[in-house]
Design an enzyme around this catalytic site. Structure first.
Site, PDB file in Angstrom:
ATOM      1  N   SER A 119       0.890  -1.089   0.074  1.00 41.08           N
ATOM      2  CA  SER A 119      -0.038   0.072   0.059  1.00 41.08           C
ATOM      3  C   SER A 119       0.823   1.195  -0.027  1.00 41.08           C
ATOM      4  O   SER A 119       2.223   1.274   0.387  1.00 41.08           O
ATOM      5  CB  SER A 119      -0.812  -0.070   1.254  1.00 41.08           C
ATOM      6  OG  SER A 119      -1.461   1.332   1.436  1.00 41.08           O
ATOM      7  N   TYR A 131      -2.121  -1.189  10.350  1.00 36.57           N
ATOM      8  CA  TYR A 131      -2.141  -1.354   9.043  1.00 36.57           C
ATOM      9  C   TYR A 131      -0.920  -0.759   8.373  1.00 36.57           C
ATOM     10  O   TYR A 131      -0.137  -1.372   7.727  1.00 36.57           O
ATOM     11  CB  TYR A 131      -3.567  -0.724   8.217  1.00 36.57           C
ATOM     12  CG  TYR A 131      -3.753  -0.825   6.620  1.00 36.57           C
ATOM     13  CD1 TYR A 131      -4.122  -1.860   6.279  1.00 36.57           C
ATOM     14  CD2 TYR A 131      -2.875   0.018   5.865  1.00 36.57           C
ATOM     15  CE1 TYR A 131      -4.385  -2.083   5.090  1.00 36.57           C
ATOM     16  CE2 TYR A 131      -3.232   0.004   4.472  1.00 36.57           C
ATOM     17  CZ  TYR A 131      -3.979  -1.236   4.157  1.00 36.57           C
ATOM     18  OH  TYR A 131      -4.031  -1.292   2.697  1.00 36.57           O
TER      19      TYR A 131
HETATM   20  P1  NAD Z   1     -11.124  -6.387  -0.476  1.00 34.25           P
HETATM   21  O1  NAD Z   1     -11.943  -6.381   0.743  1.00 34.25           O
HETATM   22  O2  NAD Z   1     -12.030  -6.020  -1.715  1.00 34.25           O
HETATM   23  O3  NAD Z   1     -10.591  -8.057  -0.769  1.00 34.25           O
HETATM   24  C1  NAD Z   1     -10.029  -8.632   0.044  1.00 34.25           C
HETATM   25  C2  NAD Z   1     -10.062 -10.075  -0.489  1.00 34.25           C
HETATM   26  O4  NAD Z   1      -9.233 -10.739   1.020  1.00 34.25           O
HETATM   27  C3  NAD Z   1     -11.331 -10.715  -0.381  1.00 34.25           C
HETATM   28  O5  NAD Z   1     -11.069 -11.695  -1.600  1.00 34.25           O
HETATM   29  C4  NAD Z   1     -11.407 -11.677   0.810  1.00 34.25           C
HETATM   30  O6  NAD Z   1     -12.140 -12.639   0.771  1.00 34.25           O
HETATM   31  C5  NAD Z   1      -9.898 -11.953   1.168  1.00 34.25           C
HETATM   32  N1  NAD Z   1      -9.841 -12.122   2.618  1.00 34.25           N
HETATM   33  C6  NAD Z   1     -10.107 -11.267   3.623  1.00 34.25           C
HETATM   34  N2  NAD Z   1      -9.696 -12.160   4.965  1.00 34.25           N
HETATM   35  C7  NAD Z   1      -9.398 -13.167   4.308  1.00 34.25           C
HETATM   36  C8  NAD Z   1      -8.670 -14.322   5.138  1.00 34.25           C
HETATM   37  N3  NAD Z   1      -8.667 -14.134   6.782  1.00 34.25           N
HETATM   38  N4  NAD Z   1      -8.186 -15.266   4.543  1.00 34.25           N
HETATM   39  C9  NAD Z   1      -8.082 -15.282   3.155  1.00 34.25           C
HETATM   40  N5  NAD Z   1      -8.619 -14.091   2.407  1.00 34.25           N
HETATM   41  C10 NAD Z   1      -9.183 -13.569   2.982  1.00 34.25           C
HETATM   42  O7  NAD Z   1      -9.797  -5.635  -0.417  1.00 34.25           O
HETATM   43  P2  NAD Z   1      -9.152  -4.948  -1.428  1.00 34.25           P
HETATM   44  O8  NAD Z   1      -9.413  -3.416  -1.214  1.00 34.25           O
HETATM   45  O9  NAD Z   1      -9.077  -5.511  -2.931  1.00 34.25           O
HETATM   46  O10 NAD Z   1      -7.769  -5.084  -0.914  1.00 34.25           O
HETATM   47  C11 NAD Z   1      -6.686  -5.905  -1.242  1.00 34.25           C
HETATM   48  C12 NAD Z   1      -5.416  -5.625  -0.705  1.00 34.25           C
HETATM   49  O11 NAD Z   1      -4.875  -4.363  -1.417  1.00 34.25           O
HETATM   50  C13 NAD Z   1      -5.045  -5.594   0.658  1.00 34.25           C
HETATM   51  O12 NAD Z   1      -4.106  -6.192   1.056  1.00 34.25           O
HETATM   52  C14 NAD Z   1      -5.171  -4.070   1.140  1.00 34.25           C
HETATM   53  O13 NAD Z   1      -4.373  -3.781   2.297  1.00 34.25           O
HETATM   54  C15 NAD Z   1      -4.370  -3.492  -0.242  1.00 34.25           C
HETATM   55  N6  NAD Z   1      -4.523  -2.249  -0.519  1.00 34.25           N
HETATM   56  C16 NAD Z   1      -5.920  -1.888  -0.891  1.00 34.25           C
HETATM   57  C17 NAD Z   1      -6.067  -0.567  -1.085  1.00 34.25           C
HETATM   58  C18 NAD Z   1      -7.589   0.129  -1.286  1.00 34.25           C
HETATM   59  O14 NAD Z   1      -7.634   1.376  -1.232  1.00 34.25           O
HETATM   60  N7  NAD Z   1      -8.608  -0.705  -1.518  1.00 34.25           N
HETATM   61  C19 NAD Z   1      -5.161   0.347  -1.239  1.00 34.25           C
HETATM   62  C20 NAD Z   1      -3.722  -0.201  -1.037  1.00 34.25           C
HETATM   63  C21 NAD Z   1      -3.592  -1.417  -0.602  1.00 34.25           C
END
Ligand code: NAD
Length: 260
Positions: free
Chosen positions: A142, A155
């Protein structure tokens, strides 16, 4: 571009993980999807992606906050496809709260998923990559892997650690045809962010559209969300042969956020 490669993308039932899985599959890689949904719940998604891309798509449910489950997920992918050439550690959670009000069990959960699962899947996938002399590890960190925000200390700590872990792994395997990088997106509109918009609207007592512009995207100079497909395109590049010299890096996809 990736025909014959076998990929595992954690947390790929929604958001960034699903977009990455789709991009890798569209490039010809077999993809193991993963999430916390049951196999029955995930079946429509798995079948639709297989039909759309024409490659083998699997699904393995696993709670990656548990070390054994993380190892078993890699083993299940090896059993299904014969190996893991591409590992995308994407599963992650967020919880917004002041440090002195942060629940202990949420800290443990968040670190177990955002950081420790990356160690356990990488440890399990590396021996096969070393044997074959080819591998790609992409860790979805991130912008919080390089900068910080208040109320997101756990985080921020987890994502800084993922960046450091990625660099160290990259150095260890640099001569063995394996790259390891962290992708550092700014704000991407996914279910994870929708929850933050709702949380912040409550904390600031503001309507959600104002929260998006004035709170969530306040520091993102483009004032636009990054799209999950943009992160996926970057991950695809890192997994291609053209990305073979990019390793040990933290790649920013943040609309200019960290340029301030
Ligand atoms: P999301 O909530 O849309 O998806 C999360 C995914 O992780 C889902 O498929 C869920 O089933 C899975 N998951 C959750 N808990 C789990 C567990 N205990 N075991 C296995 N799978 C699990 O999230 P997203 O926004 O697509 O984020 C994905 C990654 O990107 C994360 O690591 C997040 O920190 C990172 N990220 C997101 C953003 C953002 O703005 N959305 C920005 C930077 C980084």
């Amino acid at each position: 571009m990736l025909a014959g490669k076998r990929a595992l993308v954690t947390g790929s039932t929604s958001g960034i993980g699903l977009a990455v899985a789709r991009a890798l599959a569209a490039a010809g890689a077999k993809v193991m999807l993963n999430g916390s949904r049951t196999a029955a719940d995930a079946e429509p998604l798995r079948a639709a992606l297989a039909a759309e891309t024409g490659v083998d798509i699997g699904y393995t449910a696993a709670n990656l906050a548990l070390p054994a489950a993380a190892r078993e997920l890699v083993e299940a992918t090896i059993a299904a496809f014969g190996g893991v050439d591409i590992l995308v550690n994407n599963a992650g959670i967020q919880h917004v709260a002041a440090v002195d009000a942060f629940p202990d069990e949420t800290w443990d959960q968040l670190l177990a998923l955002n950081l420790s699962s990356v160690f356990h899947t990488t440890k399990a996938a590396l021996p096969g990559m070393k044997e074959r002399g080819w591998g790609r590890i992409v860790n979805i960190a991130s912008a919080h892997g390089v900068i910080a925000s208040p109320f997101k200390a756990p985080y921020t700590a987890s994502k800084h650690a993922v960046v450091g872990f990625s660099k160290a792994v990259a150095l260890e395997v640099a001569e063995q045809g394996i790259t390891c990088n962290a992708l550092c997106p700014g704000y991407v509109r996914t279910p994870l962010i929708e929850k933050q918009v709702a949380d912040q609207a409550r904390v600031h007592n503001m309507p959600e559209d104002r929260v998006i512009r004035e709170v969530i995207l306040a520091a993102q100079p483009t004032k636009q969300f990054v799209e999950a497909d943009e992160v996926a395109a970057y991950a695809l590049f890192l997994c291609s042969d053209a990305g073979r010299s990019v390793t040990g890096s933290a790649q920013l996809i943040d609309g200019g956020w960290t340029a301030r």
